[in-house]
Design a protein around this motif. Structure first.
Motif, PDB file in Angstrom:
ATOM      1  N   LEU A  13      16.636   3.945  -6.660  1.00 17.87           N
ATOM      2  CA  LEU A  13      16.900   4.448  -5.330  1.00 17.87           C
ATOM      3  C   LEU A  13      16.196   5.968  -5.096  1.00 17.87           C
ATOM      4  CD1 LEU A  13      18.535   3.892  -2.608  1.00 17.87           C
ATOM      5  CD2 LEU A  13      20.404   5.017  -3.791  1.00 17.87           C
ATOM      6  N   HIS A  14      16.287   6.771  -5.975  1.00 15.50           N
ATOM      7  CA  HIS A  14      15.868   8.060  -5.817  1.00 15.50           C
ATOM      8  C   HIS A  14      14.490   8.262  -6.248  1.00 15.50           C
ATOM      9  CE1 HIS A  14      19.944   9.688  -4.518  1.00 15.50           C
ATOM     10  NE2 HIS A  14      20.217   8.933  -5.511  1.00 15.50           N
ATOM     11  N   SER A  15      13.566   7.363  -6.552  1.00 13.88           N
ATOM     12  CA  SER A  15      12.199   7.616  -6.788  1.00 13.88           C
ATOM     13  C   SER A  15      11.550   7.452  -5.799  1.00 13.88           C
ATOM     14  CB  SER A  15      11.892   6.745  -7.921  1.00 13.88           C
ATOM     15  OG  SER A  15      11.921   5.262  -7.745  1.00 13.88           O
ATOM     16  N   SER A  16      10.338   7.870  -5.565  1.00 10.02           N
ATOM     17  CA  SER A  16       9.533   7.622  -4.510  1.00 10.02           C
ATOM     18  C   SER A  16       7.940   7.480  -4.796  1.00 10.02           C
ATOM     19  CB  SER A  16       9.413   8.882  -3.574  1.00 10.02           C
ATOM     20  OG  SER A  16       9.106  10.233  -4.202  1.00 10.02           O
ATOM     21  N   THR A  17       7.312   6.680  -4.011  1.00  8.59           N
ATOM     22  CA  THR A  17       5.769   6.453  -4.492  1.00  8.59           C
ATOM     23  C   THR A  17       5.043   7.200  -4.021  1.00  8.59           C
ATOM     24  OG1 THR A  17       6.301   3.708  -3.907  1.00  8.59           O
ATOM     25  CG2 THR A  17       4.213   4.616  -3.939  1.00  8.59           C
ATOM     26  N   ILE A  18       3.904   7.892  -4.977  1.00  9.02           N
ATOM     27  CA  ILE A  18       3.126   8.696  -4.867  1.00  9.02           C
ATOM     28  C   ILE A  18       2.018   8.203  -3.744  1.00  9.02           C
ATOM     29  CG2 ILE A  18       1.032  10.156  -5.975  1.00  9.02           C
ATOM     30  CD1 ILE A  18       2.687  10.184  -8.271  1.00  9.02           C
ATOM     31  N   THR A  19       1.758   8.726  -2.717  1.00  9.51           N
ATOM     32  CA  THR A  19       1.265   8.188  -1.625  1.00  9.51           C
ATOM     33  C   THR A  19      -0.528   8.555  -1.487  1.00  9.51           C
ATOM     34  OG1 THR A  19       1.703   9.865  -0.163  1.00  9.51           O
ATOM     35  CG2 THR A  19       2.871   7.891   0.060  1.00  9.51           C
ATOM     36  N   LEU A  34      -3.352  -1.145  -7.274  1.00  8.92           N
ATOM     37  CA  LEU A  34      -4.113  -1.209  -6.275  1.00  8.92           C
ATOM     38  C   LEU A  34      -3.675  -0.665  -4.863  1.00  8.92           C
ATOM     39  CD1 LEU A  34      -7.079  -2.333  -5.392  1.00  8.92           C
ATOM     40  CD2 LEU A  34      -5.834  -4.413  -4.921  1.00  8.92           C
ATOM     41  N   ALA A  35      -4.224   0.185  -4.424  1.00  7.44           N
ATOM     42  CA  ALA A  35      -3.583   0.663  -2.921  1.00  7.44           C
ATOM     43  C   ALA A  35      -3.858   0.005  -1.625  1.00  7.44           C
ATOM     44  CB  ALA A  35      -3.804   2.084  -2.897  1.00  7.44           C
ATOM     45  N   LEU A  36      -4.935  -0.694  -1.764  1.00  6.54           N
ATOM     46  CA  LEU A  36      -5.508  -1.402  -0.499  1.00  6.54           C
ATOM     47  C   LEU A  36      -5.853  -3.108  -0.884  1.00  6.54           C
ATOM     48  CD1 LEU A  36      -7.527   1.408   0.890  1.00  6.54           C
ATOM     49  CD2 LEU A  36      -5.625   0.702   1.820  1.00  6.54           C
ATOM     50  N   ASP A  37      -5.828  -3.905  -0.207  1.00 12.20           N
ATOM     51  CA  ASP A  37      -6.407  -5.224  -0.446  1.00 12.20           C
ATOM     52  C   ASP A  37      -7.734  -5.202  -0.550  1.00 12.20           C
ATOM     53  OD1 ASP A  37      -3.797  -6.287  -0.144  1.00 12.20           O
ATOM     54  OD2 ASP A  37      -4.237  -7.082   1.910  1.00 12.20           O
ATOM     55  N   SER A 164      -9.509   1.183  -4.297  1.00 17.20           N
ATOM     56  CA  SER A 164      -8.842   2.217  -4.061  1.00 17.20           C
ATOM     57  C   SER A 164      -7.292   1.885  -4.720  1.00 17.20           C
ATOM     58  CB  SER A 164      -8.501   2.257  -2.444  1.00 17.20           C
ATOM     59  OG  SER A 164      -9.775   2.557  -1.688  1.00 17.20           O
ATOM     60  N   VAL A 165      -7.047   2.959  -5.483  1.00 14.73           N
ATOM     61  CA  VAL A 165      -5.564   2.894  -6.241  1.00 14.73           C
ATOM     62  C   VAL A 165      -4.741   4.188  -5.984  1.00 14.73           C
ATOM     63  CG1 VAL A 165      -6.869   1.591  -8.220  1.00 14.73           C
ATOM     64  CG2 VAL A 165      -6.887   4.134  -8.246  1.00 14.73           C
ATOM     65  N   TYR A 166      -3.670   3.912  -6.296  1.00 12.49           N
ATOM     66  CA  TYR A 166      -2.521   5.139  -6.144  1.00 12.49           C
ATOM     67  C   TYR A 166      -2.708   5.937  -7.336  1.00 12.49           C
ATOM     68  CZ  TYR A 166      -0.069   2.586  -2.552  1.00 12.49           C
ATOM     69  OH  TYR A 166       0.543   2.028  -1.243  1.00 12.49           O
ATOM     70  N   GLN A 167      -2.873   7.210  -7.161  1.00 10.36           N
ATOM     71  CA  GLN A 167      -2.973   8.170  -8.067  1.00 10.36           C
ATOM     72  C   GLN A 167      -1.564   8.049  -9.078  1.00 10.36           C
ATOM     73  OE1 GLN A 167      -4.270  12.331  -7.289  1.00 10.36           O
ATOM     74  NE2 GLN A 167      -1.985  12.708  -7.696  1.00 10.36           N
ATOM     75  N   LYS A 168      -1.775   8.032 -10.296  1.00  7.54           N
ATOM     76  CA  LYS A 168      -0.797   8.168 -11.255  1.00  7.54           C
ATOM     77  C   LYS A 168       0.181   9.435 -11.369  1.00  7.54           C
ATOM     78  CE  LYS A 168      -2.228   4.426 -14.405  1.00  7.54           C
ATOM     79  NZ  LYS A 168      -1.237   3.683 -14.656  1.00  7.54           N
ATOM     80  N   LYS A 309       6.690   3.271 -12.761  1.00 10.36           N
ATOM     81  CA  LYS A 309       5.900   2.034 -12.064  1.00 10.36           C
ATOM     82  C   LYS A 309       6.153   2.049 -10.727  1.00 10.36           C
ATOM     83  CE  LYS A 309       3.767  -0.346 -14.120  1.00 10.36           C
ATOM     84  NZ  LYS A 309       2.544  -0.242 -14.690  1.00 10.36           N
ATOM     85  N   LYS A 310       7.228   2.478 -10.272  1.00  8.93           N
ATOM     86  CA  LYS A 310       7.678   2.533  -8.741  1.00  8.93           C
ATOM     87  C   LYS A 310       6.714   3.747  -8.140  1.00  8.93           C
ATOM     88  CE  LYS A 310      10.944   2.818  -5.183  1.00  8.93           C
ATOM     89  NZ  LYS A 310      12.452   3.180  -4.834  1.00  8.93           N
ATOM     90  N   SER A 311       6.794   4.803  -9.052  1.00 11.05           N
ATOM     91  CA  SER A 311       5.865   5.926  -8.422  1.00 11.05           C
ATOM     92  C   SER A 311       4.539   5.699  -8.056  1.00 11.05           C
ATOM     93  CB  SER A 311       6.231   7.180  -9.201  1.00 11.05           C
ATOM     94  OG  SER A 311       5.460   6.951 -10.430  1.00 11.05           O
ATOM     95  N   GLU A 312       3.836   4.672  -8.786  1.00  2.00           N
ATOM     96  CA  GLU A 312       2.594   4.516  -8.690  1.00  2.00           C
ATOM     97  C   GLU A 312       2.416   3.223  -7.880  1.00  2.00           C
ATOM     98  OE1 GLU A 312       0.514   3.149 -12.155  1.00  2.00           O
ATOM     99  OE2 GLU A 312       2.292   2.632 -13.254  1.00  2.00           O
ATOM    100  N   GLY A 313       3.472   2.734  -7.196  1.00  2.00           N
ATOM    101  CA  GLY A 313       2.925   1.581  -6.292  1.00  2.00           C
ATOM    102  C   GLY A 313       3.402   0.268  -6.767  1.00  2.00           C
ATOM    103  N   ALA A 314       3.411   0.285  -7.825  1.00  4.01           N
ATOM    104  CA  ALA A 314       3.840  -1.019  -8.199  1.00  4.01           C
ATOM    105  C   ALA A 314       5.043  -1.925  -7.836  1.00  4.01           C
ATOM    106  CB  ALA A 314       4.076  -1.167  -9.908  1.00  4.01           C
ATOM    107  N   THR A 315       4.807  -3.160  -7.746  1.00  2.00           N
ATOM    108  CA  THR A 315       5.908  -3.911  -6.933  1.00  2.00           C
ATOM    109  C   THR A 315       6.793  -4.656  -8.140  1.00  2.00           C
ATOM    110  OG1 THR A 315       4.266  -5.806  -7.043  1.00  2.00           O
ATOM    111  CG2 THR A 315       4.240  -4.884  -4.956  1.00  2.00           C
TER     112      THR A 315
END
Length: 393
Positions: A13-19, A34-37, A164-168, A309-315
């Motif tokens: 709940l208190h973690s956020s994705t690096i955009t 992967l940040a974009l399809d 294009s990927v999310y920065q770790k 995992k959540k911070s880097e955009g993983a589902t």
């Protein structure tokens, strides 16, 4: 003190994705999210392709065909076949437009330029149609995919070179304790070798988090406060091991309060890892892991890993869980919920020896953590338990 489920929920709940999105060559994108399809710019295969070594034929109402040429992989000649004609063809080669079947060589007998085919031939058999795997304009990989070697191979087959990927996240690992000595040095009486920092940075590296720093801090309030403040300023996630209890020389909690880190929770009803801290300062997540190495690593897998995992955009954030029978009886020590180092075998799961929070050796043989509910006393052979699969095992 809160329960395990609540603690896990609060972490996410208190973690956020690096955009921040970065573009990588596909061969450098392993384990990134992967940040974009990714859309295919070609049909795959890009032509009708032979699935066998044999003969491409233009079907006739008889079994004898004239061989008028040969097509191998890489050829770009599109031979024109009349009814009753064939070409020798090899796996992966382009099938002539006028061919409507590929007959495997095991069903063919040859006499000079003539072949005889044994049995009935289905239309388009052994021909991979153009775009069978994916068509131009279709989505090849969806946003949120964690890139694995197989994905890289698939993208390469489509001619993709960059994605294009999310920065770790950038991660600081802080170890505290006057008694800690770097491996390789001589131990004085009362000293031990520092292993938590080495272990956690190695595990992070193993999981694809290369951007981590190891910071060693003596048991001193001002030094601890300064190190924490700088780490929070320069990293996305800060992991502290040791010093989170309330002893006279445990300065981490006091320092965190002094630099205005918001406490989300402190202490979880679990074994090992009861004195677990989780807090936030702006968008930085701070974990205070226990000093005992097995407890620290268990807490890392259960709480830190999902946040990373959540911070880097993983589902998918949590490690995989399965239900599996026990290989033998196990007597539970204590009434808290427990994460027990375990080995999954063909016929079930075995709890390993050496479950003390101070003992790390069993983790080397473990490929899972078995979660034992609170107030359990005896787990019987054959009884189903919940196992959390450890990564890279």
């Amino acid at each position: 003190m809160i329960d395990i489920k609540t603690a896990q929920e609060l972490v996410l709940l208190h973690s956020s994705t690096i955009t921040k999105i970065v573009e990588f060559k596909i061969e450098n994108a392993l384990d990134y999210v992967l940040a974009l399809d990714v859309t295919s710019e070609i049909d795959m295969p890009p032509f009708r392709q032979s699935a066998m070594d044999g003969y491409a034929i233009n079907k006739a109402n008889h079994s004898t065909y004239s061989v008028v040429g040969e097509v191998k992989a890489g050829d770009n000649n599109n031979l024109l076949l009349k009814v009753g004609e064939a070409v020798r063809i090899f796996t992966g080669a382009p099938v002539p437009d006028t061919a409507n079947a590929v007959v495997m060589q095991e069903k063919v007998t040859q006499d000079d330029s003539l072949i005889n085919i044994d049995g009935e031939i289905q239309d388009n058999i052994n021909i991979r149609p153009r775009g069978e795997q994916i068509k131009e304009g279709d989505i090849a990989l969806v946003k949120g995919t964690v890139i694995k070697g197989s994905h890289i191979g698939f993208l390469a087959s489509l001619g993709v070179t960059k994605i294009s990927v999310y920065q770790k996240p950038s991660i600081a690992v802080i170890v505290t304790g006057n008694e800690l000595v770097s491996p390789g040095k001589s131990l004085a009486f009362g000293e031990i070798y520092e292993s938590n920092g080495v272990m956690l940075t190695a595990v992070l590296n193993e999981l694809g988090y290369k951007n981590s720093s190891l910071i060693k801090v003596k048991d001193n309030y001002e030094t601890t406060k300064k190190s924490l403040s700088e780490a929070i300023k320069n990293h996305d996630v800060v992991i502290v091991t040791g010093g989170v209890s309330v002893g006279d020389y445990d300065f981490v909690s006091k320092a965190l309060k002094a630099i205005e880190v918001e406490e989300i929770f402190y202490k979880v009803k679990q074994k090992p890892g009861k004195p677990l801290f989780f807090g936030k300062k702006e968008n930085v997540s701070i974990f205070g892991l226990p000093g005992n190495p097995a407890a620290a690593l268990s807490c890392f897998y259960i709480y830190v890993y999902p946040l990373l995992k959540k911070s880097e955009g993983a589902t998918t954030t949590n490690l995989q869980r399965i239900v599996i029978p026990m290989i033998s009886n196990y007597t539970v020590q204590g009434n808290r919920a427990q994460f027990l180092k375990a080995k999954i075998e063909e016929d079930g799961v075995e709890i390993l020896e050496g479950q003390s929070s101070a003992m790390i050796r069993a983790f080397g043989n473990a490929n899972a953590l078995v979660l034992i509910p609170e107030n359990s006393t005896q787990i019987q052979k054959g009884e189903n338990v919940k196992a959390i699969l450890l990564p890279n095992k």
